[in-house]
Design a protein around this motif. Structure first.
Motif, PDB file in Angstrom:
ATOM      1  N   PRO A 152       7.203  16.238 -14.600  1.00 36.75           N
ATOM      2  CA  PRO A 152       6.377  15.066 -14.345  1.00 36.75           C
ATOM      3  C   PRO A 152       6.891  14.295 -13.130  1.00 36.75           C
ATOM      4  CG  PRO A 152       7.646  14.801 -16.373  1.00 36.75           C
ATOM      5  CD  PRO A 152       7.883  16.191 -15.870  1.00 36.75           C
ATOM      6  N   ALA A 153       5.963  13.713 -12.390  1.00 32.52           N
ATOM      7  CA  ALA A 153       6.330  12.972 -11.187  1.00 32.52           C
ATOM      8  C   ALA A 153       7.154  11.740 -11.560  1.00 32.52           C
ATOM      9  CB  ALA A 153       5.079  12.543 -10.432  1.00 32.52           C
ATOM     10  N   LYS A 154       8.172  11.488 -10.746  1.00 26.70           N
ATOM     11  CA  LYS A 154       8.997  10.306 -10.975  1.00 26.70           C
ATOM     12  C   LYS A 154       8.213   9.081 -10.533  1.00 26.70           C
ATOM     13  CE  LYS A 154      13.411  12.570 -10.311  1.00 26.70           C
ATOM     14  NZ  LYS A 154      14.634  12.629  -9.511  1.00 26.70           N
ATOM     15  N   PRO A 155       8.300   8.018 -11.279  1.00 22.71           N
ATOM     16  CA  PRO A 155       7.596   6.802 -10.845  1.00 22.71           C
ATOM     17  C   PRO A 155       8.227   6.257  -9.561  1.00 22.71           C
ATOM     18  CG  PRO A 155       8.984   6.338 -12.739  1.00 22.71           C
ATOM     19  CD  PRO A 155       9.036   7.826 -12.511  1.00 22.71           C
ATOM     20  N   GLY A 156       7.397   5.620  -8.757  1.00 18.95           N
ATOM     21  CA  GLY A 156       7.883   5.022  -7.514  1.00 18.95           C
ATOM     22  C   GLY A 156       8.787   3.842  -7.813  1.00 18.95           C
ATOM     23  N   PRO A 157       9.416   3.325  -6.775  1.00 21.89           N
ATOM     24  CA  PRO A 157      10.296   2.170  -6.982  1.00 21.89           C
ATOM     25  C   PRO A 157       9.504   0.967  -7.482  1.00 21.89           C
ATOM     26  CG  PRO A 157      10.201   2.797  -4.649  1.00 21.89           C
ATOM     27  CD  PRO A 157       9.355   3.752  -5.400  1.00 21.89           C
ATOM     28  N   ASP A 158      10.175   0.102  -8.178  1.00 21.56           N
ATOM     29  CA  ASP A 158       9.564  -1.112  -8.697  1.00 21.56           C
ATOM     30  C   ASP A 158       9.721  -2.193  -7.628  1.00 21.56           C
ATOM     31  OD1 ASP A 158       8.330  -2.873 -10.398  1.00 21.56           O
ATOM     32  OD2 ASP A 158      10.162  -3.366 -11.491  1.00 21.56           O
ATOM     33  N   TYR A 159       8.700  -2.318  -6.774  1.00 22.08           N
ATOM     34  CA  TYR A 159       8.767  -3.240  -5.646  1.00 22.08           C
ATOM     35  C   TYR A 159       8.669  -4.692  -6.089  1.00 22.08           C
ATOM     36  CZ  TYR A 159       8.160   0.672  -2.421  1.00 22.08           C
ATOM     37  OH  TYR A 159       8.339   1.808  -1.703  1.00 22.08           O
ATOM     38  N   LYS A 160       9.253  -5.562  -5.287  1.00 23.00           N
ATOM     39  CA  LYS A 160       9.095  -7.007  -5.411  1.00 23.00           C
ATOM     40  C   LYS A 160       8.197  -7.440  -4.256  1.00 23.00           C
ATOM     41  CE  LYS A 160      12.185  -7.861  -8.665  1.00 23.00           C
ATOM     42  NZ  LYS A 160      12.042  -8.702  -9.804  1.00 23.00           N
ATOM     43  N   TYR A 161       7.549  -8.575  -4.409  1.00 17.87           N
ATOM     44  CA  TYR A 161       6.637  -9.064  -3.376  1.00 17.87           C
ATOM     45  C   TYR A 161       7.045 -10.482  -2.986  1.00 17.87           C
ATOM     46  CZ  TYR A 161       4.080  -4.922  -4.587  1.00 17.87           C
ATOM     47  OH  TYR A 161       3.741  -3.614  -4.801  1.00 17.87           O
ATOM     48  N   VAL A 162       7.333 -10.653  -1.689  1.00 16.55           N
ATOM     49  CA  VAL A 162       7.773 -11.929  -1.150  1.00 16.55           C
ATOM     50  C   VAL A 162       6.651 -12.463  -0.260  1.00 16.55           C
ATOM     51  CG1 VAL A 162       9.494 -13.084   0.296  1.00 16.55           C
ATOM     52  CG2 VAL A 162      10.174 -11.196  -1.201  1.00 16.55           C
ATOM     53  N   THR A 163       6.244 -13.699  -0.480  1.00 21.85           N
ATOM     54  CA  THR A 163       5.115 -14.279   0.247  1.00 21.85           C
ATOM     55  C   THR A 163       5.573 -15.191   1.371  1.00 21.85           C
ATOM     56  OG1 THR A 163       3.793 -14.213  -1.767  1.00 21.85           O
ATOM     57  CG2 THR A 163       3.005 -15.632  -0.013  1.00 21.85           C
ATOM     58  N   LEU A 164       4.924 -15.049   2.507  1.00 18.79           N
ATOM     59  CA  LEU A 164       5.078 -15.943   3.641  1.00 18.79           C
ATOM     60  C   LEU A 164       3.745 -16.673   3.775  1.00 18.79           C
ATOM     61  CD1 LEU A 164       6.542 -17.011   6.154  1.00 18.79           C
ATOM     62  CD2 LEU A 164       5.723 -14.991   7.378  1.00 18.79           C
ATOM     63  N   ASP A 165       3.699 -17.912   3.322  1.00 15.96           N
ATOM     64  CA  ASP A 165       2.449 -18.681   3.276  1.00 15.96           C
ATOM     65  C   ASP A 165       2.127 -19.333   4.614  1.00 15.96           C
ATOM     66  OD1 ASP A 165       1.888 -18.180   0.580  1.00 15.96           O
ATOM     67  OD2 ASP A 165       3.149 -19.843  -0.075  1.00 15.96           O
ATOM     68  N   LYS A 166       0.848 -19.433   4.854  1.00 16.99           N
ATOM     69  CA  LYS A 166       0.274 -20.253   5.927  1.00 16.99           C
ATOM     70  C   LYS A 166       0.870 -20.009   7.309  1.00 16.99           C
ATOM     71  CE  LYS A 166      -0.997 -23.873   2.723  1.00 16.99           C
ATOM     72  NZ  LYS A 166      -0.307 -23.464   1.528  1.00 16.99           N
ATOM     73  N   VAL A 167       0.709 -18.799   7.801  1.00 18.03           N
ATOM     74  CA  VAL A 167       1.026 -18.531   9.197  1.00 18.03           C
ATOM     75  C   VAL A 167      -0.204 -18.981   9.979  1.00 18.03           C
ATOM     76  CG1 VAL A 167       1.536 -16.764  10.911  1.00 18.03           C
ATOM     77  CG2 VAL A 167       2.498 -16.569   8.613  1.00 18.03           C
ATOM     78  N   LEU A 168      -0.083 -20.078  10.731  1.00 18.01           N
ATOM     79  CA  LEU A 168      -1.206 -20.646  11.479  1.00 18.01           C
ATOM     80  C   LEU A 168      -1.084 -20.281  12.949  1.00 18.01           C
ATOM     81  CD1 LEU A 168      -1.366 -24.192   9.887  1.00 18.01           C
ATOM     82  CD2 LEU A 168      -2.931 -22.296   9.503  1.00 18.01           C
TER      83      LEU A 168
END
Length: 153
Positions: A43-59
């Motif tokens: 069986p295929a190995k699951p991918g890495p468990d990514y984290k998500y970092v947000t950069l808000d409001k690039v104007l």
């Protein structure tokens, strides 16, 4: 009373046999069986468990159409897909990441920015991040930059 016990035992045996037969049929139908000549793949190995970092409001201020006096802008929320061990480093680099994003997007005018798709903007930002980190001979602390929100006014 022994007849009742015998009948209950027989009924229980029939139910158990029927359940086993049903389970066997379900098991054989749920996935195609590999033949002896076909190698069985693990069986295929699951991918890495990514984290998500947000950069808000690039104007970013957009240039107007042919000297137009009215100001236009683009507001982008960028989300960085990063490995858990790189999450802290990504957060520490948010100021640099904002600077690179502004530089990459500031060259657009209102018409060219409005014509872009979200995928094209994400591709442009990822290219700019690769070039920015490449110029310093460093690896970016994230796998991919994604667009969380986009407003063009």
């Amino acid at each position: 009373m022994s007849k009742i016990k015998l009948m209950l035992a027989l009924a229980l045996a029939v139910l158990l046999a029927a359940g086993s037969a049903g389970g066997a049929v379900w098991w054989s139908m749920r996935a195609p069986q590999a033949s002896a000549s076909e190698p069985v793949e693990p069986p295929a190995k699951p991918g890495p468990d990514y984290k998500y970092v947000t950069l808000d409001k690039v104007l970013v201020m957009l240039r107007g159409r042919g000297g137009e006096a009215m100001a236009h802008y683009m507001a982008v929320d960028v989300v960085f897909k990063t490995l858990p061990e790189q999450e802290k480093r990504t957060k520490e680099h948010l100021a640099l990441l904002r600077t690179i994003a502004v530089k990459a997007l500031a060259g657009y005018n209102i018409d060219s920015a409005s014509a872009l798709t979200i995928e094209q903007i994400a591709d442009e930002l990822n290219r700019a991040y690769r070039e920015g980190y490449g110029a310093e001979h460093r690896e970016p602390p994230f796998a991919e930059a994604l667009i969380g929100k986009l407003i063009i006014e």
